[in-house]
Design an enzyme around this catalytic site. Structure first.
Site, PDB file in Angstrom:
ATOM      1  N   LYS A  70       7.158 -19.949  -7.575  1.00 41.03           N
ATOM      2  CA  LYS A  70       6.336 -19.127  -6.676  1.00 41.03           C
ATOM      3  C   LYS A  70       6.588 -17.670  -7.008  1.00 41.03           C
ATOM      4  CE  LYS A  70       4.026 -18.687  -2.740  1.00 41.03           C
ATOM      5  NZ  LYS A  70       3.005 -17.997  -3.531  1.00 41.03           N
ATOM      6  N   LYS A  94      15.365 -15.134  -4.391  1.00 42.44           N
ATOM      7  CA  LYS A  94      14.734 -14.844  -3.095  1.00 42.44           C
ATOM      8  C   LYS A  94      14.420 -16.134  -2.339  1.00 42.44           C
ATOM      9  CE  LYS A  94      11.876 -11.488  -3.406  1.00 42.44           C
ATOM     10  NZ  LYS A  94      10.723 -10.584  -3.544  1.00 42.44           N
ATOM     11  N   LYS A 106       6.762 -15.121 -11.758  1.00 40.64           N
ATOM     12  CA  LYS A 106       6.050 -13.857 -11.564  1.00 40.64           C
ATOM     13  C   LYS A 106       4.997 -13.727 -12.636  1.00 40.64           C
ATOM     14  CE  LYS A 106       6.178 -10.336  -8.746  1.00 40.64           C
ATOM     15  NZ  LYS A 106       6.601 -10.310  -7.337  1.00 40.64           N
ATOM     16  N   THR A 190       6.033  -9.089   4.774  1.00 36.95           N
ATOM     17  CA  THR A 190       7.127  -8.477   4.012  1.00 36.95           C
ATOM     18  C   THR A 190       7.706  -7.286   4.777  1.00 36.95           C
ATOM     19  OG1 THR A 190       5.956  -9.174   2.028  1.00 36.95           O
ATOM     20  CG2 THR A 190       7.801  -7.675   1.722  1.00 36.95           C
ATOM     21  N   ASN A 221       1.341  -2.166   1.061  1.00 34.80           N
ATOM     22  CA  ASN A 221       1.480  -3.254   2.023  1.00 34.80           C
ATOM     23  C   ASN A 221       2.870  -3.295   2.666  1.00 34.80           C
ATOM     24  OD1 ASN A 221       2.535  -6.362   2.129  1.00 34.80           O
ATOM     25  ND2 ASN A 221       0.571  -6.063   3.133  1.00 34.80           N
ATOM     26  N   SER A 362       4.227 -16.795   2.685  1.00 32.57           N
ATOM     27  CA  SER A 362       3.435 -17.456   1.641  1.00 32.57           C
ATOM     28  C   SER A 362       3.725 -18.955   1.660  1.00 32.57           C
ATOM     29  CB  SER A 362       3.800 -16.898   0.265  1.00 32.57           C
ATOM     30  OG  SER A 362       3.125 -15.697   0.032  1.00 32.57           O
TER      31      SER A 362
HETATM   32  P1  NAD Z   1       1.175  -1.837  -2.986  1.00 30.91           P
HETATM   33  O1  NAD Z   1       0.419  -1.784  -4.249  1.00 30.91           O
HETATM   34  O2  NAD Z   1       0.471  -2.280  -1.751  1.00 30.91           O
HETATM   35  O3  NAD Z   1       1.796  -0.385  -2.674  1.00 30.91           O
HETATM   36  C1  NAD Z   1       2.565   0.332  -3.572  1.00 30.91           C
HETATM   37  C2  NAD Z   1       2.772   1.722  -2.974  1.00 30.91           C
HETATM   38  O4  NAD Z   1       3.676   2.448  -3.827  1.00 30.91           O
HETATM   39  C3  NAD Z   1       1.497   2.557  -2.872  1.00 30.91           C
HETATM   40  O5  NAD Z   1       1.512   3.272  -1.657  1.00 30.91           O
HETATM   41  C4  NAD Z   1       1.608   3.535  -4.030  1.00 30.91           C
HETATM   42  O6  NAD Z   1       0.920   4.753  -3.760  1.00 30.91           O
HETATM   43  C5  NAD Z   1       3.114   3.737  -4.036  1.00 30.91           C
HETATM   44  N1  NAD Z   1       3.636   4.284  -5.294  1.00 30.91           N
HETATM   45  C6  NAD Z   1       3.351   3.901  -6.563  1.00 30.91           C
HETATM   46  N2  NAD Z   1       4.039   4.669  -7.428  1.00 30.91           N
HETATM   47  C7  NAD Z   1       4.758   5.540  -6.688  1.00 30.91           C
HETATM   48  C8  NAD Z   1       5.653   6.594  -6.975  1.00 30.91           C
HETATM   49  N3  NAD Z   1       5.975   6.892  -8.226  1.00 30.91           N
HETATM   50  N4  NAD Z   1       6.218   7.275  -5.933  1.00 30.91           N
HETATM   51  C9  NAD Z   1       5.894   6.979  -4.660  1.00 30.91           C
HETATM   52  N5  NAD Z   1       5.058   5.999  -4.315  1.00 30.91           N
HETATM   53  C10 NAD Z   1       4.499   5.299  -5.314  1.00 30.91           C
HETATM   54  O7  NAD Z   1       2.477  -2.710  -3.258  1.00 30.91           O
HETATM   55  P2  NAD Z   1       3.359  -3.537  -2.227  1.00 30.91           P
HETATM   56  O8  NAD Z   1       2.786  -4.887  -2.128  1.00 30.91           O
HETATM   57  O9  NAD Z   1       3.579  -2.750  -0.989  1.00 30.91           O
HETATM   58  O10 NAD Z   1       4.724  -3.691  -3.043  1.00 30.91           O
HETATM   59  C11 NAD Z   1       5.705  -2.659  -3.074  1.00 30.91           C
HETATM   60  C12 NAD Z   1       7.000  -3.223  -3.623  1.00 30.91           C
HETATM   61  O11 NAD Z   1       7.421  -4.317  -2.831  1.00 30.91           O
HETATM   62  C13 NAD Z   1       6.944  -3.787  -5.055  1.00 30.91           C
HETATM   63  O12 NAD Z   1       8.206  -3.613  -5.669  1.00 30.91           O
HETATM   64  C14 NAD Z   1       6.688  -5.268  -4.830  1.00 30.91           C
HETATM   65  O13 NAD Z   1       7.103  -6.060  -5.936  1.00 30.91           O
HETATM   66  C15 NAD Z   1       7.561  -5.488  -3.634  1.00 30.91           C
HETATM   67  N6  NAD Z   1       7.224  -6.658  -2.824  1.00 30.91           N
HETATM   68  C16 NAD Z   1       5.997  -6.843  -2.314  1.00 30.91           C
HETATM   69  C17 NAD Z   1       5.755  -7.939  -1.516  1.00 30.91           C
HETATM   70  C18 NAD Z   1       4.433  -8.146  -0.830  1.00 30.91           C
HETATM   71  O14 NAD Z   1       4.322  -9.101  -0.052  1.00 30.91           O
HETATM   72  N7  NAD Z   1       3.453  -7.297  -1.009  1.00 30.91           N
HETATM   73  C19 NAD Z   1       6.756  -8.884  -1.279  1.00 30.91           C
HETATM   74  C20 NAD Z   1       8.027  -8.678  -1.819  1.00 30.91           C
HETATM   75  C21 NAD Z   1       8.244  -7.553  -2.592  1.00 30.91           C
END
Ligand code: NAD
Length: 428
Positions: A70, A94, A106, A190, A221, A362
């Site tokens: 996953k 995780k 991934k 998350t 998100n 999920s």
């Molecule tokens: P997303 O695409 O919704 O948001 C990413 C955010 O980071 C955006 O606001 C973007 O503007 C910002 N960003 C990008 N580059 C940047 C920088 N250099 N400086 C500051 N801000 C910056 O992504 P997400 O889903 O919120 O995921 C964020 C992190 O969390 C990632 O590492 C992802 O792997 C991890 N994650 C996400 C989930 C999930 O359910 N969405 C679950 C576990 C882990």
């Protein structure tokens, strides 16, 4: 010596460190420090201007001893096989730490999602599934959204898989839109999971959440719902969020000493997490450089954007007020950054524990797809809180019992559970 920034080298070094402490058999360690399967493939897309562009797609399945693999699909311009490998490995830990019966994978595409039209995005999503569908399935490998991918994109991918196998198969992918096989509570999962972990950490550290403030990197998100949860669930203030400004092609911070109105900011943010700067300024918020989130006088830092953000350099800018780092992002701290946090006696909630709320819901989505019966928002959130609280408690107990930091304790819990499953299946 230069700092290690390659995410996979960091993931392997973290694993090696704990494998040594656990006296893990070297043959077992060798199996676990590499993915079991890796795929790299071309995805040709007919662009709106009539030209054909080839994108590169990836899928890495790290370990499936505890169940089908996953993990999300990331659309990001700097995606590489090594980032995907690291993220797949972290997914294994995780799922194990959250105690859900799944393994780690991934995927990704090296592309800036925002540069594509809707039609091009749909082709890319369908093309990704077309190339890898023989190695996906509800009992094989189940993707989900990540950076740069959305519920709508998961809907297209689920549809493409169903078309290729000739039957409606909602369980092949999670993070689908609600009403299209998705689970209520997935979009909050998350971020809220991060906050349940912070709440438990504050209990342990005897902090009053309503008297605390946070600073967050990112406003996508994870960051948005961590911000909402920090204010609405814990009653604290969010002083700063940072984001990637797509017009300025630079990261910026939005801050207010009085605290930010997160719901208002959500309303002026696009689907890629880029905030409307002019509207934020109109609301009286300060706009400054993207690095400013890390030096705020807050009690909690929540990196929720990309990897390697707390490092040897940036770690030195952390304020003495900071007591907790809650890793919303995957791999936000380098090995040197971790040393800096340890020196400062900061309580770290490691990424694969802290952000496991997403994969937990999920998993709930897959369970609901299997039953063809859907839970209410309250039921999902309640079950999520229970799972997060249990996972945090288990890791804290290991940390206190073994006198190791939380990251090592989380690895110990996770590796123990994966090795046990491998033994039970006769792999070792
Ligand atoms: P997303 O695409 O919704 O948001 C990413 C955010 O980071 C955006 O606001 C973007 O503007 C910002 N960003 C990008 N580059 C940047 C920088 N250099 N400086 C500051 N801000 C910056 O992504 P997400 O889903 O919120 O995921 C964020 C992190 O969390 C990632 O590492 C992802 O792997 C991890 N994650 C996400 C989930 C999930 O359910 N969405 C679950 C576990 C882990």
């Amino acid at each position: 010596m230069s700092e290690t920034t390659n995410a996979f080298s960091i993931a392997q070094a973290q694993f090696d460190n704990v494998a040594k402490q656990l006296h893990l058999d070297s043959d077992v360690a060798e199996q676990l420090r590499w993915p079991r399967r890796e795929f790299k493939f071309q995805i040709p897309v007919r662009m709106d201007d009539g030209s054909q562009k080839v994108f590169f797609g990836y899928r890495v399945q790290h370990n499936d001893s505890r169940g089908p693999t996953k993990g999300g699909i990331r659309f990001h311009q700097s995606e590489t096989m090594d980032t995907v490998r690291a993220l797949a490995m972290w997914m294994t830990w995780k799922c194990a730490v959250a105690d859900i019966p799944l393994g780690g994978a991934k995927g990704g595409v090296a592309v800036d999602s925002a540069s594509l039209s809707l039609k091009e995005k749909e082709q890319l999503c369908r093309g990704w599934v077309g190339q890898i569908h023989h190695n996906l399935g509800p009992r094989v490998d189940v993707p989900a959204p990540d950076v740069g991918t959305t519920p709508q994109m998961m809907g297209w991918m689920m549809d493409e898989y169903s078309r290729l196998v000739g039957q409606y198969t909602p369980g092949v992918i999670t993070g689908k839109p609600v009403g299209g096989g998705g689970s209520k509570g997935r979009k909050e999962a998350t971020g809220y999971g991060v906050i349940y972990n912070v709440r438990e950490a504050m209990k342990h550290l005897k902090m009053d959440p309503s008297k605390t403030s946070a600073s967050i990197q990112g406003f996508g998100n994870v960051a948005q719902f961590a911000g909402l949860g920090f204010t609405q669930i814990l009653g604290g203030k969010v002083l700063c969020v940072s984001y990637w400004d797509r017009e300025e092609k630079a990261s910026l911070s939005v801050s207010s000493k009085k605290g930010l109105d997160i719901a208002f900011l959500q309303n002026i943010t696009d689907e890629y997490g880029s905030i409307n700067k002019a509207k934020a300024q109109e609301a009286g918020y300060t706009i400054s450089g993207g690095d400013d989130w890390i030096s705020q006088d807050a009690e909690v830092l929540i990196p929720a954007a990309l990897e390697g953000q707390i490092n040897a350099d940036s770690g030195k800018k952390i304020s003495d007020t900071v007591k907790i780092v809650a890793e919303g992002a995957n791999g936000p701290t380098t090995l040197e950054g971790d040393e800096e946090l340890e020196k400062r006696n900061i309580f770290v909630i490691p990424d694969f524990l802290c952000n496991s709320g997403g994969v937990t819901v999920s998993y709930f989505e897959g369970v609901q797809n299997d039953m063809n019966y859907y839970w209410s928002q309250e039921e999902v959130i309640q079950r999520l809180d229970m799972k997060m609280t249990e996972a945090f408690g288990k890791v804290l107990k290991m940390s206190v019992g073994e006198k190791v930091k939380m990251r090592d304790a989380a690895y110990m819990v996770a590796i123990g559970s994966v090795v046990e499953a491998m033994q039970l299946r006769g792999w070792l």
